[in-house]
Structure formats: structure tokens, C-alpha cells
Enzyme design. Sequence first.
Site, PDB file in Angstrom:
ATOM      1  N   GLY A  83       0.794  -1.226   0.000  1.00  0.00           N
ATOM      2  CA  GLY A  83       0.000   0.000   0.000  1.00  0.00           C
ATOM      3  C   GLY A  83       0.819   1.265   0.000  1.00  0.00           C
ATOM      4  N   GLN A  84       2.132   1.109   0.058  1.00  0.00           N
ATOM      5  CA  GLN A  84       2.970   2.308   0.121  1.00  0.00           C
ATOM      6  C   GLN A  84       2.843   3.113  -1.175  1.00  0.00           C
ATOM      7  OE1 GLN A  84       7.024   1.513   1.419  1.00  0.00           O
ATOM      8  NE2 GLN A  84       6.275  -0.308   2.426  1.00  0.00           N
ATOM      9  N   GLY A  85       2.881   4.422  -0.998  1.00  0.00           N
ATOM     10  CA  GLY A  85       2.664   5.334  -2.124  1.00  0.00           C
ATOM     11  C   GLY A  85       3.474   4.978  -3.353  1.00  0.00           C
ATOM     12  N   ARG A  86       4.721   4.608  -3.149  1.00  0.00           N
ATOM     13  CA  ARG A  86       5.580   4.388  -4.304  1.00  0.00           C
ATOM     14  C   ARG A  86       5.278   3.079  -5.027  1.00  0.00           C
ATOM     15  NH1 ARG A  86      10.953   3.277  -0.681  1.00  0.00           N
ATOM     16  NH2 ARG A  86       9.646   3.736   1.104  1.00  0.00           N
ATOM     17  N   TYR A  87       4.533   2.150  -4.357  1.00  0.00           N
ATOM     18  CA  TYR A  87       4.198   0.879  -5.024  1.00  0.00           C
ATOM     19  C   TYR A  87       2.762   0.862  -5.535  1.00  0.00           C
ATOM     20  CZ  TYR A  87       8.449  -0.829  -2.800  1.00  0.00           C
ATOM     21  OH  TYR A  87       9.737  -0.998  -2.411  1.00  0.00           O
TER      22      TYR A  87
END
Lengths: 188, 587
Positions: free
Chosen positions: A74-78
Site C-alpha cells: 500500500g505504500q505510495g511508491r508501489y
Amino acid sequence: MGLFDKLAGWLGLKKKEVNVLCLGLDNSGKTTIINQLKPSNAQAQDIVPTIGFSIEKFKTSRDSLSFTVFDMSGQGRYRNLWEHYYKEGQAIIFVIDSSDKLRMVVAKEELDTLFSHPDIKHRRIPILFFANKMDLKEALSSVKVSQLLCLENIKDKPWHICASNAIKGEGLQEGVDWLQDQIRTMRT
Amino acid sequence: MSAAQIEQDNSMASSKWLDAHYDPVANLYTFSSCMALADLHGDGESKLVVGDLGTGTNNMKLRVYHGTGLLSENTLLDLPTGLVSFLMDQHEPRTPAIAVASGPFIYVYKNLRPYFKFTLPSLEINALEQDVWIQARQDMIDTMSLKEMLEGIRDKAEIPLSVRSLRFLMLEPQDMEAFVNLHKEQPLRRQTVITCIGTLNKNMADEDAVSCLVIGTENKDVFILDPEAFTILSKMSLPSVPTMMDVTGQFDVEFRITVACRNGNIYILRRDSLQPKYCIELSAHPVGLVRMGKNVVVGCAQETLQGYTQKGKKLWTVYLPAPVTTMGVMDLPTRGFQAVLVALASCEVHVYRDKNLVSTIKTPDVVTSICFGRYGREDGTLIMTTKGGGLIVKILKRTAVFEDRDSAPGPPLAQSIRLNVPKKTKLYVDQTMRERENAVAMHRAFQMDLSRLRLAAARAYVKALESSLAPMSASITEPLKMNAVVQGLGPSFKLTLNIQNTAASRPVMNLAVCFLFDEGLYSMRTAFFKIPLLVPGLNYPIDTFVECLSDKGISDIIKVFVLREGKSAPLLTAHINMPVSEGLPLN
């Protein structure tokens, strides 16, 4: 699908496989939910932030559906990886941290992006929402979460929201049962 | 690109930000210098730490926000002038401390508990002032003579008076006695106050490196403090009182302190120099100071934004639509994006990348403090507080793209395209040489021609006046003015002449009007008639009818003469351009 496959399906010889996408912001509890749904002997003790994505397979207890869950990070970069798996997904689990009032807009934004994607837009794909972390005292109710995410605007897809506490496993079975029913009705 | 697509693009551009939280009654009054984002508990969730100024006299608080709610509140004793978060040591977990500058003190908080109080070193006291107060303590002088002596010292001494003496001089005579009795026993001290605070990494460039506090004081000094022992590591002096500062580099290697001062200049201090290395003299007072990479961006009181190199060379100026209220830096290292946030008094926040306006955010109130960074778990969070005490939190969309070009209306792109200018021909060079050599003669010839032109024009004008060709009479005895109006579509037109006597008091008599026209084209019922007596100032409309005889769609001029009886030269003449007859004549 060939005739033999169908036949095998009717006779219950072939296991039904379903690809499920598990989406949601970072720290909402996606991996914890998937971990809880696994058989107790396969559960991991420590949950760490997912990098990229991980694939988990498990069978549901009630009938012979075999779930292949794409547990996305869920991290922004993924988050830009999500859309590459929309095509394969036959159901979506969207997890929301109901104690994070500030980022409810971010969850809504990601949900809107999901619904406007061409691979999702015109498909009647069942979506299960988990309003997670219900045990925390600042958590919003599932009704409030569905209001903030404007879920009532979803007209062309079956959806369901249930409050959950992934650490204890509360509320998860209810959601998964609903998802199974939906998948079964879609197949017949 | 279709219209719908453009519309979509516009709506995309206008919504780069998600409105995460807005509390108009957060009761938070602060400035950008008293705001910081820090992971106070080492749990990966950044908190907002605010030095709340309260009403300015009381209710000062150190507030910590987490998400949409208030996490903790500590009372501050005095107005905060600056607030920074910094790492004091290498101990695990790496939780930053909060330093609040207020008056002559720095209050350091760890885990939101008071940890240390640093006091600025006291300054040298004027010897005369010291003597006077010793005498007062021993009751050798009365309050009035104490006042006189202190006033004398204040006016000519090199070392200024202490706060106690200055406050004493401000008092009303009846309060002085009590004030002296209250304070005379305490030793006299002179202390300065902190005006601004910053942090400087000690010896590593990492984000989570141990950093020193850098403070600017009212006494025109800049101090660098040791992060653990709070001893003064370095002291530098400035020509004026610092108000804002930006610090970059490492204390043990090389650093650069950019200080905006109260005299309207910006000074740049470096390691190993006790005096400023470079100076930027601004045309107006600085309101905000931000460093962008190696450049300094200054918001000035004259509604301008100016960019300078680190050596003080001016790069660009942008004119803003409203005065600047505060400024901040927007740094997104994961996307390699850096921009300056400029809050304006017109309830807007402009985002500038170099001199290009890349985005505008409308706010419901004037923004007084601004801060961008990681809040909670979201990297691109913009936090603003407003004049009315509101708190606004906006989150940058994951999909937001800032275009490099200027979104503000300006010179079109075509203007900056280089034209394919042909090479200089020999003829061109010869002409240039000729122009250069004979510049004086050419100028004279031009001036001569210009004078001739003016003369010819003046002559024509005089001739027109003399022969009364103009619709204004120039004669003194009959000052008349006339204008004519043609009405109708044709073939019959109504011609209205408005005649006015412009004399002050004398009426005009014995005038007649005569028309001259092509008789093959027009016919007029009365081509000549008399005008009644003209009373000064009044407008006399005279109507007559003209019939157009031609059906060929041609028109001509009708001349109108106003004549005096017995004189053949007209007093005034008007030429009426007849419109083309749009109807056909009745046979």
C-alpha cells in the site's frame, strides 16, 4: 473454458480458483487480514510492511473455493503496481484503516482511480471493504467509513463493507462468506 | 485535443491536492517559524508540533497534533519566537527533541517533557548604570534623580541600558518608587533575546544526523550550540538584527547560514568567517526566506519574489498579485521535486518552481504559517494555519504532475522562439555605416521635413478657417457652431441642421442657409431658407427633406453654407456625406 472443464466443474472434481486483489493504503492491515485467513499452522508471527506484492493461496473452510490473493503493497511508491493486476482479479478486497481519519481522502482517491480504470470500469466485479482496526478507540464506524468513501455511489458492482479487527480476526469470516456467495452467483 | 479533454485536464490541474482536514476553529495562532513536523515517538508517524502564540500575551502553548486530533498540549511561559525539531544524540530509538526559543531562553523538550533550558549569556553592563543602581540600593539617591541619571546614560552611553532601567524610564512617576523597591536588591543583568532559530547538522549529511542549534539574537549575533552540552561552539556577528535564517551544510565540514536582517539586507555567513561573506541588499524588506538547492528565494514586502545565487547575484524577480504573508519550501525528494510555497494576503498559496508558477491553492482565509513534509504516514502533506486560527491539511495526490512551464498568463511561447534572421548583407552594412557617419545631417533633414509638414498643415488649417470651410465660425461677430444629421433609409432623407450661437450674450440675425448639391442626384424642396434670430446658447434644429433621384446606389456630398445677408462669403460650411439610398424612388 472447454466443455470438459465445465463438466468437471459441475461434477465438483475441479477446484474453483479465484484471483483476489487485496488493496488499500499502507498500514491499513492488508497483510494481517490475509495472514488471519490462512490456516493457523501457516500463519506468520510478525507482519512487516509488504514490498511490491506477495501472493498467498488458501482454501476457504466452507466450500471448495481456492483463493489466490495478490497482497499488494500500500505504500505510495508501489501503488502504481496495482493497476497491472486489475485484469487478473476476479474480486477485490479493499482494506481501510478506520482510525486514520486524515487519510480517508487518500483512500477515496485511490478507490476512485480504481473505479475509473478501464480494466475495472465495465466489469461487475465484487468488492469487499474491510473497515479495519475497529478495536481502536478513535476508529470510525463502518457506516461512517462508507459515507466518507461515498460507497453509495457504486451502482454497477456488488459491494459489501464490514467492520473488522484483523489482529483478533473479528469480522473477517463474515466478509469472506459474502465474497464467496458473490463469486458463486457470478459463476452460475 | 477535444474540448472535453481540455476540461478534464483543467479539472485535473486544479485538484492536485486532496482536502484532508480543515478545522476553522482550531484556535491555532502561529507563524511558519514556530511549526515543525517530527516523528516524535519513533513510530514512523510524523506529528505536527506548533508553538501557539495564543492571544499574544497569554495562552501560549506547545501543541502536538496527530492526524486530525490534538495529541498533547504544554503551556509555554513566554511567546515562542521559533521552534525546531532536532536530533540530540545517537541513542536508539532516534526520537527528535523539540527546541522552543522564547525570550532569552531555549526550552528543550524530549518525549514532550521539559528536558533542558538554555539561557543566552548575559551581556556587559554599563558601569555608570551599575553605579547608579548601587546608589539606589543604598538609598543614596531618590527616584527622580535616578531617572535623570539613567536618561543621561541612555542618551550618550555606548553600551545600552538594561531592560530594568528601560522599563523604569517608561513608568509613570507614581509607580517608580514601588518598582525601585522591588528590584533594587537583585543584581543588574543585561540580556538579549532570541529572534530566530535553525538547525545545522553536526558532521553528517544524513537526514537523521545529530544537529546543532543555530540562533540569532537581538544583539546582532549568531550562535551555534553543541547538540548535547548546549555550549556555544561558534559565535558570529552581523551588521543588523537577524529576523529569519536558513542553514545548510555541516558544522564540522562547511556550512552556510543565510540570514535576513531587520535592515532589509540578507547576509551569508560561512564557516571560518566571523563576519558575513556576502551581502544582498534588497529593495524592500524581506518577508520570507527560503533556500532552493543552491539558490535563495526571498519574498519582499513590495509584492515581489526574488531569486538569488548563494553568492548574492540576482537571478530573477516575479511580481506577485498580493503581499506575501509567509513562505515555505516544498521538497519531495522521492519525485525530485522542489518548489517554493508563497502564501499571499489574497487568500491564495502560490507554488513557484524557480520563477514559474506551477500551481495555485485557494484557501478560505489568509494563511499565516505554512509547512510541507511528512505528516502521519503521508509524505506530501501541506499544513497551513490561518489568520483566524484555522488549521488546513492538504495531501498531494499521488498522480499529481506539476508542469514545468508557467501556468500564469504571460508572453506567449512563440515570443521566445528565435527568428531566422538573415545574414547582414553588404548593402545593410553600408547603410548602417552611412547612418552612423551622417547621423547629424540625417536628423537635421528629418527635423526640417517635419517642420515643413507642420507648416503645410497649419497653412491648410488657416485657409480652411479663412474661407469658412469648417463647421465652426471663426469670426468674432458671428460665432456659430453647426452640425448636421441625416435620417432615413432613402430615397427621402431628413436632414437636420443644429445651429448654435456660441456668443456670450449677443444674438445673431439675418442669416440664411444654402445647400449645394448635384441636381441630377438629389432634389430638395427648399434649397435656401432664412434662419430666425439666434439666441445665444440655444440649439436650433432646422429640418429639411432631400429626395434621392438615382436608383444606382450612389451617393454624393451635400454642402451646407451658412451665409450672412448681403455677403457672398459663407460664415461656415459643412460637408454632409449622404448615405446610399436603400429604397427605390417612387415614380
